[in-house]
Scaffold this motif. Structure first.
Motif, mmCIF file in Angstrom:
data_model
loop_
_atom_site.group_PDB
_atom_site.id
_atom_site.type_symbol
_atom_site.label_atom_id
_atom_site.label_comp_id
_atom_site.label_asym_id
_atom_site.label_seq_id
_atom_site.Cartn_x
_atom_site.Cartn_y
_atom_site.Cartn_z
ATOM 1 N N ARG A 37 -83.751 -18.710 -106.590
ATOM 2 C CA ARG A 37 -82.815 -18.613 -107.710
ATOM 3 C C ARG A 37 -82.269 -19.983 -108.126
ATOM 4 N NH1 ARG A 37 -81.430 -13.358 -109.275
ATOM 5 N NH2 ARG A 37 -83.001 -11.992 -108.343
ATOM 6 N N TYR A 38 -82.138 -20.889 -107.168
ATOM 7 C CA TYR A 38 -81.675 -22.245 -107.476
ATOM 8 C C TYR A 38 -82.879 -23.185 -107.384
ATOM 9 C CZ TYR A 38 -76.912 -20.489 -106.983
ATOM 10 O OH TYR A 38 -75.743 -19.788 -107.142
ATOM 11 N N GLY A 39 -83.734 -23.120 -108.384
ATOM 12 C CA GLY A 39 -84.975 -23.874 -108.335
ATOM 13 C C GLY A 39 -84.837 -25.338 -108.676
ATOM 14 N N GLU A 40 -83.705 -25.747 -109.271
ATOM 15 C CA GLU A 40 -83.547 -27.132 -109.684
ATOM 16 C C GLU A 40 -82.581 -27.847 -108.740
ATOM 17 O OE1 GLU A 40 -80.172 -24.848 -111.209
ATOM 18 O OE2 GLU A 40 -82.351 -24.524 -111.174
ATOM 19 N N GLU A 41 -82.779 -29.152 -108.640
ATOM 20 C CA GLU A 41 -81.859 -29.978 -107.873
ATOM 21 C C GLU A 41 -80.837 -30.596 -108.837
ATOM 22 O OE1 GLU A 41 -81.461 -30.240 -104.811
ATOM 23 O OE2 GLU A 41 -83.322 -29.553 -103.872
ATOM 24 N N PRO A 42 -79.591 -30.868 -108.389
ATOM 25 C CA PRO A 42 -79.076 -30.716 -107.032
ATOM 26 C C PRO A 42 -78.494 -29.341 -106.726
ATOM 27 C CG PRO A 42 -77.439 -31.807 -108.364
ATOM 28 C CD PRO A 42 -78.605 -31.532 -109.276
ATOM 29 N N ALA A 43 -78.663 -28.383 -107.642
ATOM 30 C CA ALA A 43 -78.066 -27.066 -107.417
ATOM 31 C C ALA A 43 -78.633 -26.403 -106.162
ATOM 32 C CB ALA A 43 -78.315 -26.172 -108.637
ATOM 33 N N ASP B 98 -75.014 -12.133 -116.894
ATOM 34 C CA ASP B 98 -76.000 -13.151 -117.218
ATOM 35 C C ASP B 98 -76.607 -13.689 -115.932
ATOM 36 O OD1 ASP B 98 -74.480 -16.108 -116.795
ATOM 37 O OD2 ASP B 98 -73.207 -14.353 -117.050
ATOM 38 N N ALA B 99 -77.697 -14.446 -116.079
ATOM 39 C CA ALA B 99 -78.462 -14.889 -114.915
ATOM 40 C C ALA B 99 -77.650 -15.819 -114.020
ATOM 41 C CB ALA B 99 -79.743 -15.589 -115.368
ATOM 42 N N ARG B 100 -76.843 -16.688 -114.615
ATOM 43 C CA ARG B 100 -76.077 -17.644 -113.801
ATOM 44 C C ARG B 100 -75.026 -16.922 -112.958
ATOM 45 N NH1 ARG B 100 -74.039 -23.187 -116.364
ATOM 46 N NH2 ARG B 100 -76.311 -23.355 -116.406
ATOM 47 N N ARG B 101 -74.361 -15.962 -113.549
ATOM 48 C CA ARG B 101 -73.359 -15.217 -112.789
ATOM 49 C C ARG B 101 -74.024 -14.371 -111.709
ATOM 50 N NH1 ARG B 101 -68.931 -10.966 -115.303
ATOM 51 N NH2 ARG B 101 -67.785 -10.594 -113.361
ATOM 52 N N ARG C 161 -74.917 -16.457 -108.727
ATOM 53 C CA ARG C 161 -73.729 -16.803 -107.934
ATOM 54 C C ARG C 161 -73.322 -15.641 -107.042
ATOM 55 N NH1 ARG C 161 -69.931 -19.870 -112.471
ATOM 56 N NH2 ARG C 161 -71.146 -21.829 -112.563
ATOM 57 N N LEU C 162 -73.365 -14.433 -107.575
ATOM 58 C CA LEU C 162 -73.054 -13.260 -106.759
ATOM 59 C C LEU C 162 -74.079 -13.077 -105.651
ATOM 60 C CD1 LEU C 162 -71.907 -10.732 -109.514
ATOM 61 C CD2 LEU C 162 -70.480 -11.832 -107.774
ATOM 62 N N LEU C 163 -75.343 -13.342 -105.950
ATOM 63 C CA LEU C 163 -76.369 -13.262 -104.910
ATOM 64 C C LEU C 163 -76.118 -14.299 -103.821
ATOM 65 C CD1 LEU C 163 -79.614 -12.651 -106.989
ATOM 66 C CD2 LEU C 163 -78.561 -11.087 -105.350
ATOM 67 N N LEU C 164 -75.656 -15.477 -104.210
ATOM 68 C CA LEU C 164 -75.317 -16.499 -103.213
ATOM 69 C C LEU C 164 -74.199 -16.007 -102.309
ATOM 70 C CD1 LEU C 164 -75.580 -19.354 -102.055
ATOM 71 C CD2 LEU C 164 -74.011 -20.145 -103.838
ATOM 72 N N VAL C 165 -73.196 -15.348 -102.887
ATOM 73 C CA VAL C 165 -72.109 -14.785 -102.083
ATOM 74 C C VAL C 165 -72.646 -13.729 -101.112
ATOM 75 C CG1 VAL C 165 -69.994 -13.408 -102.180
ATOM 76 C CG2 VAL C 165 -70.354 -15.265 -103.818
ATOM 77 N N ILE C 166 -73.522 -12.852 -101.591
ATOM 78 C CA ILE C 166 -74.090 -11.806 -100.733
ATOM 79 C C ILE C 166 -74.863 -12.419 -99.577
ATOM 80 C CG2 ILE C 166 -75.805 -9.948 -100.669
ATOM 81 C CD1 ILE C 166 -74.966 -9.255 -103.534
ATOM 82 N N VAL C 167 -75.686 -13.422 -99.875
ATOM 83 C CA VAL C 167 -76.477 -14.067 -98.827
ATOM 84 C C VAL C 167 -75.571 -14.783 -97.833
ATOM 85 C CG1 VAL C 167 -78.181 -15.860 -98.365
ATOM 86 C CG2 VAL C 167 -78.526 -14.284 -100.263
ATOM 87 N N CYS C 168 -74.563 -15.481 -98.323
ATOM 88 C CA CYS C 168 -73.648 -16.198 -97.428
ATOM 89 C C CYS C 168 -72.908 -15.232 -96.510
ATOM 90 C CB CYS C 168 -72.659 -17.024 -98.238
ATOM 91 S SG CYS C 168 -73.391 -18.476 -99.026
ATOM 92 N N VAL C 169 -72.491 -14.089 -97.025
ATOM 93 C CA VAL C 169 -71.826 -13.082 -96.189
ATOM 94 C C VAL C 169 -72.797 -12.538 -95.144
ATOM 95 C CG1 VAL C 169 -70.755 -10.803 -96.194
ATOM 96 C CG2 VAL C 169 -70.131 -12.470 -97.935
ATOM 97 N N ALA C 170 -74.056 -12.312 -95.532
ATOM 98 C CA ALA C 170 -75.053 -11.834 -94.576
ATOM 99 C C ALA C 170 -75.270 -12.845 -93.446
ATOM 100 C CB ALA C 170 -76.373 -11.541 -95.285
ATOM 101 N N LEU C 171 -75.368 -14.135 -93.802
ATOM 102 C CA LEU C 171 -75.536 -15.176 -92.784
ATOM 103 C C LEU C 171 -74.290 -15.292 -91.910
ATOM 104 C CD1 LEU C 171 -77.236 -17.886 -95.029
ATOM 105 C CD2 LEU C 171 -78.346 -16.429 -93.335
#
Length: 456
Positions: A157-163, A1-4, A7-17
């Protein structure tokens, strides 16, 4: 699903950074041996499990690494090598931001990871200064794509606040951890496993991160670009006064960190007789207040989102006061306190203003984030391109005290400028300019027909 998936994309980006910042700092304990081996006047890098001829002092320097002290031509070589990554990143970012706006976020992120993998592998097998310089510059090219696309993907992907603030704060925590953990990581592996092992480990993690991105979001079938509006050109974003204020704040707040990293170790040795382990661990305690600053800002922004400008201004005031206190310190315990204050202040500024950039794009331009975070990356790159080259010259000509007072004064004077953002941050969240135009009532026959077709 989109939420999961996000979250995985956030993990990928954080690992890249994390990888980008670890590669940025992991060469700190290794460069002195490289330079020594090249000139033929020192020991080459040890084999696995071996020791260099420098004795216990050299071993301590690698186990608790710091920016190397050098003289003459070596100073210039090391300074240029450290700055080359930020310089190329600074030059490429305007192009990478436009490219990201046109093709989406996943393809540029994959390109950035591929270039970073190539850069890391080149570092592992480099045998001369030219190859080191090429690898360092290549990393800047990869960072211009990976960092910008990754942060832009999070904002999208996180278009709303505070997310959004929470996700960007998580990314900032990984950036901080990568920068502070890399020198001990590189020093220990270099000491006990050889010079290639730190880079090969990072290269393997980079490869796995890229493969995970391919599995999660196959670029050829994602269809992300088909749903993206046309982004605002980067030159128009740069001309926006609100965005210019934020970019100036990001540059100013990072100058103390960028200028102190290559100079504080030598100052500690000369002024307080600091040992190798003290110089090597100078910045490590600052990781904890940085994470605390991210956490505090995210929580405050969730309750009082209209005060984002104030959190940034408060952070700059803390950075300015802490920078002025650094020259007055007389031992290791004292100097850690203002450095923690600098990192805490940087966390406040970054965590408050990075979501503000996305908000400004949402309310004043088109909600496409490649160019806006390319501007943010340019702001960081300006500070880190000047630091390794300019900081030492300022200390040599004017003194360490004057350097810190100047940086502190610049941050204190810039803090009130963020008042300019007060009205923007108090605006209610809105859609992009494109969506606002679609929601407006039709003003003519052609518009009326188009509106009826759209409703149908």
């Amino acid at each position: 699903d989109a939420r999961r998936q996000r979250r995985l994309l956030l993990v990928i980006v954080c690992v890249a950074l994390l990888l980008d910042n670890m590669l940025y700092m992991v060469i700190v304990p290794i460069i002195p041996d490289y330079i020594a081996a090249m000139r033929g006047g020192g020991a080459a890098a040890p084999a696995a499990g071996g020791n260099e001829s420098g004795g216990s002092s050299g071993n301590r320097s690698r186990l608790f690494p710091r920016y190397p002290a050098a003289t003459g031509n070596e100073d210039v070589q090391i300074g240029v090598l450290f700055a080359s990554k930020a310089i190329l990143q600074l030059l490429v970012n305007p192009l990478s931001g436009t490219f990201i706006d046109r093709v989406g976020y996943d393809v540029p992120l994959l390109i950035g990871l591929a270039v970073m993998f190539l850069s890391t592998a080149t570092f592992a097998f480099a045998e001369n200064y030219a190859t080191l310089f090429a690898a360092r510059s290549l990393q800047g090219l990869g960072s211009a794509f990976a960092d910008t696309a990754g942060i832009a993907m999070i904002a999208d992907r996180y278009g709303e606040e505070p997310a959004r603030s929470r996700a960007l704060g998580t990314a900032l925590a990984f950036i901080s951890f990568g920068s502070l953990a890399a020198p001990p990581f590189g020093g220990v592996l270099y000491e006990f496993a050889g010079k290639r092992v730190p880079f090969l480990v990072l290269a393997c993690v980079c490869l796995l991160d890229g493969l995970l991105l391919l599995v999660l979001v196959p670029p050829c079938v994602s269809g992300a670009r088909a749903n993206m509006p046309v982004g605002t050109p980067i030159h128009r974003l740069m001309a926006d006064p609100y965005i210019a204020v934020v970019a100036g704040a990001l540059t100013t707040c990072n100058i103390p960190l960028a200028f102190l990293e290559p100079t504080i170790a030598n100052w500690m040795k000369e002024s307080m007789g600091a040992t190798e382990w003290e110089m090597g661990l100078t910045w490590l305690p600052a990781f904890f207040p940085h994470v605390l600053g991210v956490y505090v800002t995210v929580r405050l922004a969730a309750k009082y989102p209209h005060l984002q400008w104030f959190y940034g201004a408060l952070g700059m005031a803390i950075i300015g006061a802490s920078s002025c206190v650094v020259p007055a310190c007389r031992n290791f315990g004292q100097v850690v306190i203002p450095l923690c204050g600098i990192c805490f202040g940087i966390a406040l500024v970054d965590t408050a203003l990075l979501p503000t950039l996305a908000f400004l794009v949402d309310v004043r331009h088109v909600s496409v984030y490649g160019s806006i975070y390319a501007i943010a990356d340019i702001s960081y790159s300006v500070a880190y391109a000047l630091g390794p080259i300019v900081a030492g010259q300022i200390v040599h000509t004017m003194g360490f005290v004057q350097l810190n007072l100047g940086m502190g004064l610049a941050n204190v004077l810039y803090a009130p400028v963020l008042l300019f953002l007060k009205n923007v941050c108090q605006m209610k969240p809105s859609h992009s300019e494109r969506n606002i135009l679609l929601e407006e009532a039709p003003k003519g026959l052609y518009d009326t027909i188009k509106m009826e077709e759209r409703k149908g």
